[in-house]
Design a protein around this motif. Structure first.
Motif, mmCIF file in Angstrom:
data_model
loop_
_atom_site.group_PDB
_atom_site.id
_atom_site.type_symbol
_atom_site.label_atom_id
_atom_site.label_comp_id
_atom_site.label_asym_id
_atom_site.label_seq_id
_atom_site.Cartn_x
_atom_site.Cartn_y
_atom_site.Cartn_z
ATOM 1 N N LEU A 123 27.781 38.409 23.225
ATOM 2 C CA LEU A 123 27.030 37.239 23.690
ATOM 3 C C LEU A 123 27.125 37.039 25.200
ATOM 4 N N ILE A 124 28.168 37.608 25.828
ATOM 5 C CA ILE A 124 28.453 37.299 27.231
ATOM 6 C C ILE A 124 27.292 37.622 28.176
ATOM 7 N N PRO A 125 26.590 38.758 28.032
ATOM 8 C CA PRO A 125 25.454 38.992 28.936
ATOM 9 C C PRO A 125 24.394 37.903 28.852
ATOM 10 N N TRP A 126 24.343 37.199 27.737
ATOM 11 C CA TRP A 126 23.362 36.130 27.523
ATOM 12 C C TRP A 126 23.897 34.787 28.004
ATOM 13 N N ILE A 127 25.021 34.325 27.439
ATOM 14 C CA ILE A 127 25.483 32.963 27.737
ATOM 15 C C ILE A 127 26.668 32.929 28.692
ATOM 16 N N GLY A 128 27.096 34.083 29.172
ATOM 17 C CA GLY A 128 28.181 34.089 30.147
ATOM 18 C C GLY A 128 29.519 33.720 29.515
ATOM 19 N N ASP A 129 30.503 33.512 30.381
ATOM 20 C CA ASP A 129 31.865 33.226 29.923
ATOM 21 C C ASP A 129 32.087 31.723 29.906
ATOM 22 N N GLY A 130 31.252 31.016 29.112
ATOM 23 C CA GLY A 130 31.340 29.562 29.036
ATOM 24 C C GLY A 130 32.321 29.100 27.973
ATOM 25 N N LEU A 131 32.258 27.813 27.622
ATOM 26 C CA LEU A 131 33.226 27.230 26.690
ATOM 27 C C LEU A 131 33.303 27.964 25.363
ATOM 28 N N LEU A 132 32.178 28.484 24.877
ATOM 29 C CA LEU A 132 32.175 29.135 23.571
ATOM 30 C C LEU A 132 33.081 30.360 23.544
ATOM 31 N N VAL A 133 33.084 31.154 24.624
ATOM 32 C CA VAL A 133 33.799 32.437 24.590
ATOM 33 C C VAL A 133 34.983 32.523 25.541
ATOM 34 N N SER A 134 35.119 31.595 26.489
ATOM 35 C CA SER A 134 36.222 31.686 27.455
ATOM 36 C C SER A 134 37.554 31.412 26.771
ATOM 37 N N GLU A 135 38.639 31.725 27.455
ATOM 38 C CA GLU A 135 39.958 31.557 26.860
ATOM 39 C C GLU A 135 40.978 31.156 27.918
ATOM 40 N N GLY A 136 42.184 30.833 27.452
ATOM 41 C CA GLY A 136 43.289 30.550 28.360
ATOM 42 C C GLY A 136 43.031 29.364 29.274
ATOM 43 N N GLN A 137 43.533 29.483 30.501
ATOM 44 C CA GLN A 137 43.436 28.396 31.461
ATOM 45 C C GLN A 137 41.994 28.085 31.845
ATOM 46 N N LYS A 138 41.141 29.116 31.851
ATOM 47 C CA LYS A 138 39.736 28.878 32.187
ATOM 48 C C LYS A 138 39.091 27.981 31.143
ATOM 49 N N TRP A 139 39.328 28.289 29.875
ATOM 50 C CA TRP A 139 38.765 27.456 28.809
ATOM 51 C C TRP A 139 39.319 26.043 28.905
ATOM 52 N N PHE A 140 40.642 25.914 29.077
ATOM 53 C CA PHE A 140 41.288 24.604 29.129
ATOM 54 C C PHE A 140 40.723 23.766 30.280
ATOM 55 N N ARG A 141 40.550 24.386 31.454
ATOM 56 C CA ARG A 141 40.040 23.662 32.627
ATOM 57 C C ARG A 141 38.603 23.197 32.398
ATOM 58 N N HIS A 142 37.759 24.100 31.890
ATOM 59 C CA HIS A 142 36.353 23.748 31.659
ATOM 60 C C HIS A 142 36.224 22.672 30.586
#
Length: 519
Positions: A123-142
């Motif tokens: 999915l990443i080429p389509w929706i990027g590394d947003g809340l649905l697929v991100s992880e760790g500190q990036k997900w927590f911050r977003h």
């Protein structure tokens, strides 16, 4: 002669180079296959305590899914033979532990473990590394930065916009109400939810329901979403397509990139227009003075404790994610709810009477009305149980995980949660295939595990937009029932098929008549 010898030497050197390249390439492929075989054997040993249905040595269980509308029931059938959880193989090297019981689901959803790095990676080429697929500190911050966008103070004014979008769709249905023929409603609902998300989250009036092409569902963005959903499914089912390079070189990869460009153009235009507006000091002052910002305002203005905002790439990823999830999943939920009510006229009439009483002569829903339709809300939940918009999800665990029965899976294991399987599990739900909204009476819900009903997931990684989605479903269903009587078309039964969201292979067809013309 000297020139000939030189050419000969160059040719020989070139041949040797190509020969060496071929040898190294062959060695690389062999090592790659060896590594995959080693990994496969590791998964076989890791999941040996979880038996599963017989699999093909090369295709795994892929060929068991015929894409004919019966695949979802096969998952439930396997669940009857393999209680709690079972192995599921995609090709010869990729295995998931598929779980379908609340006590197992509770263990995985209580964690912040990341989504799997296989299907979600596609999915990443389509929706990027947003809340649905991100992880760790990036997900927590977003997640922390975006949570204010879903406070009820922000959601409250959206109800009127949702009601307006629903009215536009219902006005278009007038022609169908004068016919005895059924019509396909999923495309209409998709346009309506896209119209609604554009108004609510991005303060943009696209008129996508009424502009040329909207009537037939040919909106380019929606067409792109449909195609991308299909292609992600094709890629998951086709093992060679798991390789980025093979997929990119294939005709399917070309179609995927083309559809991505359409989707990205749509979201980039939204962001560009808002950024242009923010350059105007008056507009910036207006936005900052607004008590309630929309989703895009919050993305552009969000700052953490270090006064750092989101990058342009992160903003586009979140817009792409919310644009897809905020309209396509909700369209699925609304469409299947309307179909469920068409198939259950006695429950439909109870809902209609309740809605008429709540609206007190008005045609459109308001914020205060949302709490006045408890039976309609139970019917929506029962439809979400039978037809969950997201029928499954999966995680990749980062440490060993032990379930309540003592069985353990190791770090790196892919754990798939079959929401459809949980919602139709006969050990959890009595007569699970029947439509019975009374299951969601408070006294009945209290007897069940809170993880028996998870259409919006659960735990820390639950759906951030679930209140937005439920509000929209209530508004659209209520206004539809106030205006039209729905009946099913027995000749066009929908065939369920998972395409990121739950769709129908042959569409979802209903017949409608104006309520005031009922006999």
């Amino acid at each position: 002669m000297e020139l000939f010898e030189t050419l000969k030497k160059v040719t020989l050197d070139s041949y040797r180079i190509h020969h060496l390249v071929a040898i190294f390439s062959l060695v690389y492929v062999i090592l790659k296959i060896y590594k995959l075989i080693v990994k496969r054997n590791e998964w076989i040993r890791a999941l040996e305590t979880f038996p599963g249905p017989p699999k093909h040595w090369l295709f795994g269980h892929v060929r068991e899914f015929k894409q004919d509308g019966n695949d979802m029931y096969k998952v439930v059938k396997w669940g009857e033979s393999y209680p709690l959880a079972y192995q599921m193989w995609f090709g010869p090297f990729v295995s998931f532990l598929n779980i379908h019981h609340p006590d197992y689901v509770k263990t995985i959803l209580a964690t912040t473990e990341p989504k799997d790095d296989l299907s979600y990676r596609f999915l990443i080429p389509w929706i990027g590394d947003g809340l649905l697929v991100s992880e760790g500190q990036k997900w927590f911050r977003h997640r922390r930065l975006l949570t204010p966008g879903f406070h009820y103070d922000v959601l409250k004014p959206y109800v009127k916009m949702m009601a307006d979008s629903a009215k536009t769709m219902l006005d278009k249905w007038e022609t169908h109400s004068k016919s005895d023929e059924s019509f396909e409603l999923f495309e209409h609902v998709s346009l309506m939810t896209l119209d609604s998300i554009m108004k609510c989250a991005f303060s943009s009036n696209t008129n996508c329901q009424t502009v040329r092409g909207g009537e037939s569902g040919t909106n380019s963005y929606i067409k792109a979403v449909y195609e991308l959903s299909d292609l992600v499914n094709v890629r998951l089912r086709t093992f060679p397509y798991h390789s980025k390079w093979i997929f990119q070189l294939s005709p399917h990869g070309y179609k995927y990139r083309k559809a991505c460009n359409v989707a990205h153009s749509h979201t980039e235009e939204i962001i560009r227009k808002r950024k242009e507006a923010l350059k105007d000091e008056k507009e910036l002052g207006r936005i900052q003075a607004k008590r309630n910002l929309d989703f895009l305002d919050i993305l552009l203005c969000a700052r953490d404790e270090d006064q750092q905002g989101l990058s342009d790439e992160a903003i586009r990823a979140e817009v792409d994610t919310f644009m897809f999830e905020g309209h396509d999943t909700t369209a699925s939920g609304i469409s299947w709810t309307l179909y469920s009510l068409a198939c259950n006229p006695e429950h439909q009439q109870i809902c209609r009477d309740e809605v008429i009483g709540a609206l007190e002569g008005r045609d459109t829903m308001e914020w205060e009305d949302l709490s006045k339709i408890p039976y309609t809300t139970m019917c929506i939940k029962e439809s979400l149980r039978l037809y969950p918009p997201v029928p499954g999800m999966s995680r990749k665990i980062t440490k060993p995980m032990t379930f309540f029965d003592g069985r353990t899976v190791p770090e790196g294991c892919l754990v798939g949660t079959s929401i459809f399987g949980i919602h139709r599990n006969a050990t959890v739900w009595e007569n699970p295939n029947a439509f019975d909204p009374l299951r969601f009476l408070p006294k009945n819900s209290a007897k069940r595990s809170p993880h028996a009903f998870v259409p919006f997931s659960a735990g820390p990684r639950n759906c951030i937009g679930q209140n937005f989605a439920m509000n929209e479903m209530k508004v659209v269903v209520a206004q539809t029932l106030k205006r039209y009587q729905l009946t099913e078309d027995p000749m066009k039964k929908p065939k369920m098929i998972p395409r990121l969201v739950l769709r129908s292979l042959n569409g979802i067809h209903v017949k409608i008549k104006p309520v005031d013309l009922e006999p």
